[in-house]
Design an enzyme around this catalytic site. Structure first.
Site, short mmCIF file in Angstrom:
data_model
loop_
_atom_site.label_atom_id
_atom_site.label_comp_id
_atom_site.label_asym_id
_atom_site.label_seq_id
_atom_site.Cartn_x
_atom_site.Cartn_y
_atom_site.Cartn_z
N TRP A 129 0.83 -1.18 0.17
CA TRP A 129 0.11 -0.08 -0.03
C TRP A 129 0.93 1.08 -0.05
O TRP A 129 1.95 1.41 0.71
CB TRP A 129 -0.93 0.22 1.27
CG TRP A 129 -1.73 1.26 1.29
CD1 TRP A 129 -2.54 1.70 0.54
CD2 TRP A 129 -2.27 1.79 2.65
NE1 TRP A 129 -3.10 2.85 1.08
CE2 TRP A 129 -2.99 2.90 2.36
CE3 TRP A 129 -1.75 1.80 4.02
CZ2 TRP A 129 -3.37 3.71 3.41
CZ3 TRP A 129 -1.97 2.54 5.08
CH2 TRP A 129 -2.92 3.69 4.41
N ASP A 211 -1.84 -5.55 8.69
CA ASP A 211 -2.90 -4.39 8.47
C ASP A 211 -4.04 -5.18 7.62
O ASP A 211 -4.07 -5.96 6.84
CB ASP A 211 -2.14 -3.65 7.21
CG ASP A 211 -2.97 -2.41 6.98
OD1 ASP A 211 -4.01 -2.19 7.21
OD2 ASP A 211 -2.34 -1.37 6.18
N LYS A 248 -13.68 -0.26 4.11
CA LYS A 248 -13.95 -1.11 3.01
C LYS A 248 -15.41 -2.15 3.16
O LYS A 248 -16.43 -2.05 2.70
CB LYS A 248 -12.84 -1.88 2.43
CG LYS A 248 -11.73 -1.04 1.96
CD LYS A 248 -11.94 -0.20 1.12
CE LYS A 248 -10.66 0.48 0.44
NZ LYS A 248 -10.03 1.02 1.55
#
Length: 403
Positions: A129, A211, A248
């Site tokens: 990311w 994460d 999300k």
């Protein structure tokens, strides 16, 4: 320092370019072509390319008042148990705080670990990311990378990953791991490979930092998407941290709902860690926002709403899988040069297509399909109305600029 009239004390600052994700959005916004498509943003869209408010979210309500520094306690506990499973008597071994979504959790965790562990480096996957390196760099930690994506095979470069860590990582280093639906590649280790990564962390004394941005969104199964993290915990030998986001999987993008969890070896250590984390949080934001945490808690605490949410997750993950299949079939039908099976074998919102920067440039300029230069696409931006157009743009670009 003294300054003269017309000069600035900030003139010597380095020019910082706009994050490529936001630069892509700006370019898309000014494009007037009616066929334009953006496949860069990590935001779920419905079959009509519209933002989707989850029905489970619409069924909730929220209140407004200040929260404690650590956040809404009911949310923190529900979020922790969702990610780790029911922790039972080990609850006191956790230091958990509500954060400003996953970015806030990553940032708070990086600052805390930088201060407390003073690692010689943090190890990120290559690629990772885009904000990971920024976050850890700002925390003053040396950023190193372990191999991840094999561009030739369009798959996980696992043996190189293992070799890099075993030969160069040192005790006390932090390693950032994507719990599921790796961003940006969409390629996850197998369970056997996860087990080997856990072995490396144990043997070398590395600190795992997970994460978790897509739990339930990747496979549609909350427990399956948390398997890797729970395996590390089940060993009983590793201290670790996890950044958790609900942007999300609950569609709470603007509400910025997240949590940071740290698992320590003793309740005393966890209590000390929470005190230090709270001090950092107080200096940065004082206390996290309430509304999004109440929305998330309402879903996690109510059986009816929770089931609605599970249905929502199934709908989102299923649509993305179907769009992967549709894009793959269109490319095969066009006879597009290259192999495209990786599009359907990858998981989650993103796909590392293998498209080169010249091909991406051609797709944008000629077909008005907006993709990051890395070739990563957000599959959520594809639907039945635009998939032929997207595939045609890819086909033309690949033929024009063979890899």
């Amino acid at each position: 320092m003294t300054t003269t009239a017309g000069s600035s004390q900030f003139s010597n600052l380095e020019d910082i370019s706009l994050d490529p994700h936001y630069a892509l959005k700006e370019a898309f916004a000014v494009d007037t072509n009616s066929d334009k498509v953006i496949l860069g943003s990590g935001i779920y869209r419905d079959g009509n390319s519209k933002p989707w408010v989850l029905p489970s979210i619409e069924a909730t309500s929220a209140r407004y008042e200040y929260l404690p520094i650590s956040g809404y306690e009911a949310f923190i506990k529900k979020a922790r148990d969702l990610l780790f499973g029911s922790v039972g008597p080990r609850a006191d071994y956790f230091a958990s705080l509500q954060t400003i979504s996953g970015t806030g959790a990553n940032s708070l965790g990086a600052r805390f670990l930088s201060n407390s562990l003073k690692p010689s480096a943090v190890w990120l996957s290559n690629p990772s990311w885009v904000n990971h390196a920024n976050i850890w760099g700002l925390a003053g930690v040396n950023v190193k990378y372990y191999p991840y994506w094999d561009a030739e095979r369009q798959a996980l470069d696992f043996e190189s990953l293992v070799q890099k860590l075993e030969t160069e990582a040192v005790p006390g280093d932090v390693i950032v791991l994507h719990t599921c639906a790796h961003n940006p590649t969409g390629v996850d280790p197998t369970k056997e490979q996860w087990t080997r990564i856990a072995d490396i962390c144990e043997n070398l004394g590395l600190f795992p930092f997970f994460d978790s941005a897509y739990q339930g969104f990747a496979s549609g199964d909350l427990d399956e998407d948390a398997w890797a993290l729970r395996h590390f915990v089940s060993r009983g030998t590793l201290e670790l941290a996890a950044a958790q986001s609900f942007s999300k999987n609950m569609g709470l993008y603007g509400e910025r709902v997240g949590a940071l969890h740290l698992l320590a070896r003793s309740p005393e250590a966890a209590a000390k860690a929470k005190g230090n984390l709270s001090r950092l949080q107080r200096g940065q934001i004082s206390q996290p926002p309430r509304r999004g945490a109440h929305l998330a808690t309402a879903i996690l605490a109510d059986q009816v709403l929770f089931q609605k949410w599970l249905n929502d997750l199934h709908e989102m993950s299923s649509r993305i899988r179907s769009m992967r299949q549709a894009l793959y079939e269109e490319l095969v039908s066009l006879g597009t040069p290259g192999k495209w099976e990786h599009i359907v074998s990858q998981i989650g919102m993103f796909s590392y297509t293998g498209l080169t920067p010249p091909q991406v440039g051609a797709i944008q300029s000629e077909s008005h399909v907006y993709i990051l230069k890395s070739g990563r696409i957000s599959v959520a931006g594809i639907n039945l109305a635009n998939v032929k157009h997207v595939a045609s743009g890819i086909d033309k670009a690949v033929r024009k600029y063979p890899a």
